[in-house]
Structure formats: structure tokens, C-alpha cells
Design a protein around this motif. Structure first.
Motif, PDB file in Angstrom:
ATOM      1  N   TRP A  32      24.081   5.068   8.728  1.00 51.67           N
ATOM      2  CA  TRP A  32      22.781   4.059   9.218  1.00 51.67           C
ATOM      3  C   TRP A  32      22.096   3.461   8.116  1.00 51.67           C
ATOM      4  N   LEU A  33      22.101   4.127   6.970  1.00 53.38           N
ATOM      5  CA  LEU A  33      21.094   3.759   5.961  1.00 53.38           C
ATOM      6  C   LEU A  33      21.525   2.200   5.349  1.00 53.38           C
ATOM      7  N   PRO A  34      22.829   2.257   4.898  1.00 54.39           N
ATOM      8  CA  PRO A  34      23.127   0.932   4.256  1.00 54.39           C
ATOM      9  C   PRO A  34      23.211  -0.317   5.495  1.00 54.39           C
ATOM     10  N   LYS A  35      23.293  -0.072   6.705  1.00 54.93           N
ATOM     11  CA  LYS A  35      23.122  -0.929   7.866  1.00 54.93           C
ATOM     12  C   LYS A  35      21.810  -1.687   7.930  1.00 54.93           C
ATOM     13  N   ASN A  36      21.060  -0.794   7.750  1.00 55.89           N
ATOM     14  CA  ASN A  36      19.551  -1.093   8.047  1.00 55.89           C
ATOM     15  C   ASN A  36      18.634  -1.136   6.767  1.00 55.89           C
ATOM     16  N   ILE A  37      19.292  -1.336   5.650  1.00 51.66           N
ATOM     17  CA  ILE A  37      18.580  -1.108   4.406  1.00 51.66           C
ATOM     18  C   ILE A  37      17.527  -2.237   4.053  1.00 51.66           C
ATOM     19  N   TYR A  38      17.526  -3.380   4.753  1.00 53.82           N
ATOM     20  CA  TYR A  38      16.530  -4.354   4.599  1.00 53.82           C
ATOM     21  C   TYR A  38      15.185  -3.982   5.432  1.00 53.82           C
ATOM     22  N   MET A  39      15.532  -3.255   6.528  1.00 47.99           N
ATOM     23  CA  MET A  39      14.497  -2.863   7.385  1.00 47.99           C
ATOM     24  C   MET A  39      13.771  -1.966   6.879  1.00 47.99           C
ATOM     25  N   VAL A  40      14.492  -0.848   6.214  1.00 44.18           N
ATOM     26  CA  VAL A  40      13.812   0.212   5.472  1.00 44.18           C
ATOM     27  C   VAL A  40      13.219  -0.271   4.187  1.00 44.18           C
ATOM     28  N   ALA A  41      13.794  -1.196   3.420  1.00 38.57           N
ATOM     29  CA  ALA A  41      12.891  -1.825   2.335  1.00 38.57           C
ATOM     30  C   ALA A  41      11.680  -2.584   2.824  1.00 38.57           C
ATOM     31  N   GLY A  42      11.611  -3.189   3.929  1.00 36.98           N
ATOM     32  CA  GLY A  42      10.575  -3.818   4.302  1.00 36.98           C
ATOM     33  C   GLY A  42       9.653  -3.102   4.800  1.00 36.98           C
ATOM     34  N   ILE A  43       9.901  -2.115   5.321  1.00 34.36           N
ATOM     35  CA  ILE A  43       8.660  -1.264   5.766  1.00 34.36           C
ATOM     36  C   ILE A  43       8.060  -0.384   4.686  1.00 34.36           C
ATOM     37  N   PHE A  44       8.931  -0.049   3.487  1.00 32.86           N
ATOM     38  CA  PHE A  44       8.344   0.464   2.347  1.00 32.86           C
ATOM     39  C   PHE A  44       7.573  -0.577   1.541  1.00 32.86           C
ATOM     40  N   ILE A  45       7.921  -1.820   1.458  1.00 28.25           N
ATOM     41  CA  ILE A  45       7.207  -2.665   0.734  1.00 28.25           C
ATOM     42  C   ILE A  45       5.742  -3.101   1.570  1.00 28.25           C
ATOM     43  N   ALA A  46       6.128  -3.018   3.019  1.00 28.77           N
ATOM     44  CA  ALA A  46       4.692  -3.315   3.683  1.00 28.77           C
ATOM     45  C   ALA A  46       3.645  -2.160   3.400  1.00 28.77           C
ATOM     46  N   ILE A  47       4.263  -0.843   3.337  1.00 31.59           N
ATOM     47  CA  ILE A  47       3.242   0.218   3.315  1.00 31.59           C
ATOM     48  C   ILE A  47       2.635   0.133   1.852  1.00 31.59           C
ATOM     49  N   SER A  48       3.320  -0.197   0.881  1.00 24.11           N
ATOM     50  CA  SER A  48       2.992  -0.210  -0.519  1.00 24.11           C
ATOM     51  C   SER A  48       2.161  -1.341  -0.762  1.00 24.11           C
ATOM     52  N   LEU A  49       2.110  -2.612  -0.222  1.00 21.02           N
ATOM     53  CA  LEU A  49       1.311  -3.491  -0.226  1.00 21.02           C
ATOM     54  C   LEU A  49      -0.117  -3.220   0.439  1.00 21.02           C
ATOM     55  N   LEU A  50      -0.139  -2.592   1.533  1.00 21.49           N
ATOM     56  CA  LEU A  50      -1.388  -2.062   2.083  1.00 21.49           C
ATOM     57  C   LEU A  50      -2.116  -1.120   1.190  1.00 21.49           C
ATOM     58  N   GLN A  51      -1.075  -0.192   0.569  1.00 23.79           N
ATOM     59  CA  GLN A  51      -1.724   0.642  -0.617  1.00 23.79           C
ATOM     60  C   GLN A  51      -2.347  -0.002  -1.664  1.00 23.79           C
ATOM     61  N   ILE A  52      -1.586  -0.756  -2.280  1.00 23.97           N
ATOM     62  CA  ILE A  52      -2.397  -1.762  -3.365  1.00 23.97           C
ATOM     63  C   ILE A  52      -3.421  -2.405  -2.981  1.00 23.97           C
ATOM     64  N   PHE A  53      -3.509  -2.985  -1.796  1.00 20.21           N
ATOM     65  CA  PHE A  53      -4.696  -4.017  -1.315  1.00 20.21           C
ATOM     66  C   PHE A  53      -5.925  -2.869  -0.965  1.00 20.21           C
ATOM     67  N   GLY A  54      -5.611  -1.875  -0.708  1.00 22.38           N
ATOM     68  CA  GLY A  54      -6.706  -0.554  -0.468  1.00 22.38           C
ATOM     69  C   GLY A  54      -7.228  -0.393  -1.822  1.00 22.38           C
ATOM     70  N   ILE A  55      -6.411   0.146  -2.718  1.00 18.36           N
ATOM     71  CA  ILE A  55      -6.751   0.156  -4.085  1.00 18.36           C
ATOM     72  C   ILE A  55      -7.487  -0.947  -4.792  1.00 18.36           C
ATOM     73  N   PHE A  56      -7.036  -2.022  -4.619  1.00 21.36           N
ATOM     74  CA  PHE A  56      -7.927  -3.348  -5.000  1.00 21.36           C
ATOM     75  C   PHE A  56      -9.188  -3.483  -4.620  1.00 21.36           C
ATOM     76  N   LEU A  57      -9.476  -3.316  -3.118  1.00 22.96           N
ATOM     77  CA  LEU A  57     -10.476  -3.337  -2.296  1.00 22.96           C
ATOM     78  C   LEU A  57     -11.499  -2.350  -3.093  1.00 22.96           C
ATOM     79  N   ALA A  58     -11.063  -1.088  -3.237  1.00 21.66           N
ATOM     80  CA  ALA A  58     -12.134   0.000  -3.589  1.00 21.66           C
ATOM     81  C   ALA A  58     -12.427  -0.286  -5.074  1.00 21.66           C
TER      82      ALA A  58
END
Length: 243
Positions: free
Chosen positions: A201-227
């Protein structure tokens, strides 16, 4: 609020299972209790939400630094896990296999764990960690001649290939399946293990997994930046007032 909702759901589930009146039931389960995971997520979310919200409203530098540091730690932990999982794939595969086998042993001991495994097998069309024979790890499904269970040498209903014409789930469809020759299994149950299914399943959905990871990472970085920005502003105002 989300953290409080997770905590409330977890505590309600534990009260329904009688864990709150007898905490030894937590250690009595050798597999994973999904409710424990819900409670852990709730505690982390509530703690971070409280620190960030109150820290910003009250302009409390200590709470804001705690919020910022905790988010940074979680972000680095996620990054480390992702890198290590990629570099040590065989080790991760062995650990996942071991984890799945431990939970197979405790399948009948906890209703939440049972529902979790059933959902995993139904969604991924798989059975066991490496295959249906992994259900020998469970005393109820074991093919041992000493077993007196009616489920002996069978598999859970979630391993069965669903019949489109059947509207009511047949929970006994896996009985005695493994007493038959393996060539006959394909017609009744999923023969692919869940680890193999996940690896496919993982290779077939690698872009979706990567997208979710990037979105979560950006939210965390944005939170760190605001704080960090708010902390700098508060310190600048305090420094100005000092003079």
C-alpha cells in the motif's frame, strides 16, 4: 478543546471496561489498548493547547517557551522516526511483525483491540502479520490438539472474503478454515499478511503520505514561528519598559 474531547472519550471507554475501578486491568493486557493511545494523544493535545493559549493570552514567556520547545521536540522526533524507518527497514519490519503477533495473542482479551485488528484486516484485505497461520499465536484459534475452543484452527471473521449477497456479517465464516488444505483458503479468506499488504500500500500512496507529513510539519513550523515571534515582542516591550 480537542484534547479535552480525546481525554473524555478515553476516560469514558475505560469506565465502560471497568479499568477506572481496577487499574490493574491496564497492565493485565499484554497487547495494545487503543484507549491508552487516545488518552495519550488527549493529554499531549490538551497540555500543548493550554500552554499555547494561556501563554499567548497572558503573555507568559515560560508557557510560550514550553509550547515552542514541545512542538520543536515533537517535530524533530517525527523527523528522526521517518529517517530511521527509511534507513532500517528490515528492523522496522521485524518490530512491526513482533508487535502484531503480541496483539494477536491478546485479540480476545480486549474489545477495543479486537475491533482495531478486525478493522485493519477488513480494510487491507489481509489476515495475520505474515499470513493466516499467525493466528496460531492466539489460544482460541490455535490448531493444537489440546485446544477445546470452537474457533480452533480457524481465523476471525475479518479475515473472510465478504460475500456481496450477504447483508448480515457471518461471524462464524472463519471456523475450521485452516483445517482445510491451503489451496482451498483463497476461496474463503484473505491469504495475504497485513505487513505485506502495508508494504504494497505504501508505494502506491507515497505522495499522499508525504503530503500529510509535509502539511503537519508546516503547521508545526508555523506554530513555532508564531510563538517565537510573540516571545520576542514580549521581551522587547519588557526591555523598553525597563528603561
Amino acid at each position: 478543546l480537542a484534547g479535552m474531547a480525546f481525554l473524555a472519550a478515553g476516560l469514558w471507554a475505560w469506565s465502560e471496561k471497568g479499568v477506572l475501578s481496577d487499574l490493574t486491568k491496564v497492565t493485565g493486557l499484554h497487547g495494545l489498548d487503543p484507549v491508552l493511545l487516545v488518552l495519550l494523544v488527549g493529554i499531549v493535545m490538551f497540555t500543548l493547547g493550554f500552554a499555547g493559549c494561556v501563554g499567548a493570552l497572558r503573555e507568559n514567556i515560560c508557557l510560550l517557551k514550553f509550547f515552542c520547545g514541545a512542538i520543536m521536540f515533537i517535530f524533530l522526533l517525527e523527523l528522526a522516526v521517518a529517517v530511521l524507518a527509511f534507513l532500517f527497514q528490515d528492523w522496522v519490519r521485524d518490530k512491526v511483525k513482533e508487535f502484531f503477533e503480541i496483539n494477536i495473542k491478546s485479540y480476545r482479551d480486549d474489545i477495543d483491540l479486537q475491533n482495531l485488528i478486525d478493522s485493519l484486516q477488513k480494510i487491507n484485505h489481509c489476515c495475520g502479520a505474515q499470513g493466516p497461520d499467525d493466528w496460531d499465536f492466539n489460544i482460541y484459534f490455535n490448531c493444537s490438539s489440546e485446544s477445546k475452543s470452537r474457533e480452533k484452527c480457524g481465523v476471525p471473521f475479518s479475515c473472510c472474503i465478504p460475500d456481496p449477497a450477504q447483508k448480515v456479517v457471518n461471524t462464524q465464516c472463519g471456523y475450521d478454515v485452516r483445517k482445510k488444505s491451503k489451496s482451498q483458503w483463497d476461496d474463503q479468506i484473505f491469504v495475504k499478511g497485513c505487513i505485506v499488504a502495508l508494504e504494497a500500500w505504501l508505494p502506491k500512496n507515497i505522495y499522499m503520505v508525504a503530503g500529510i507529513f509535509i502539511a503537519i510539519s508546516l503547521l508545526q513550523i508555523f506554530g513555532i514561528f508564531l510563538a517565537r515571534t510573540l516571545i520576542s515582542d514580549i521581551e522587547a516591550v519588557k526591555a523598553g519598559n525597563a528603561f
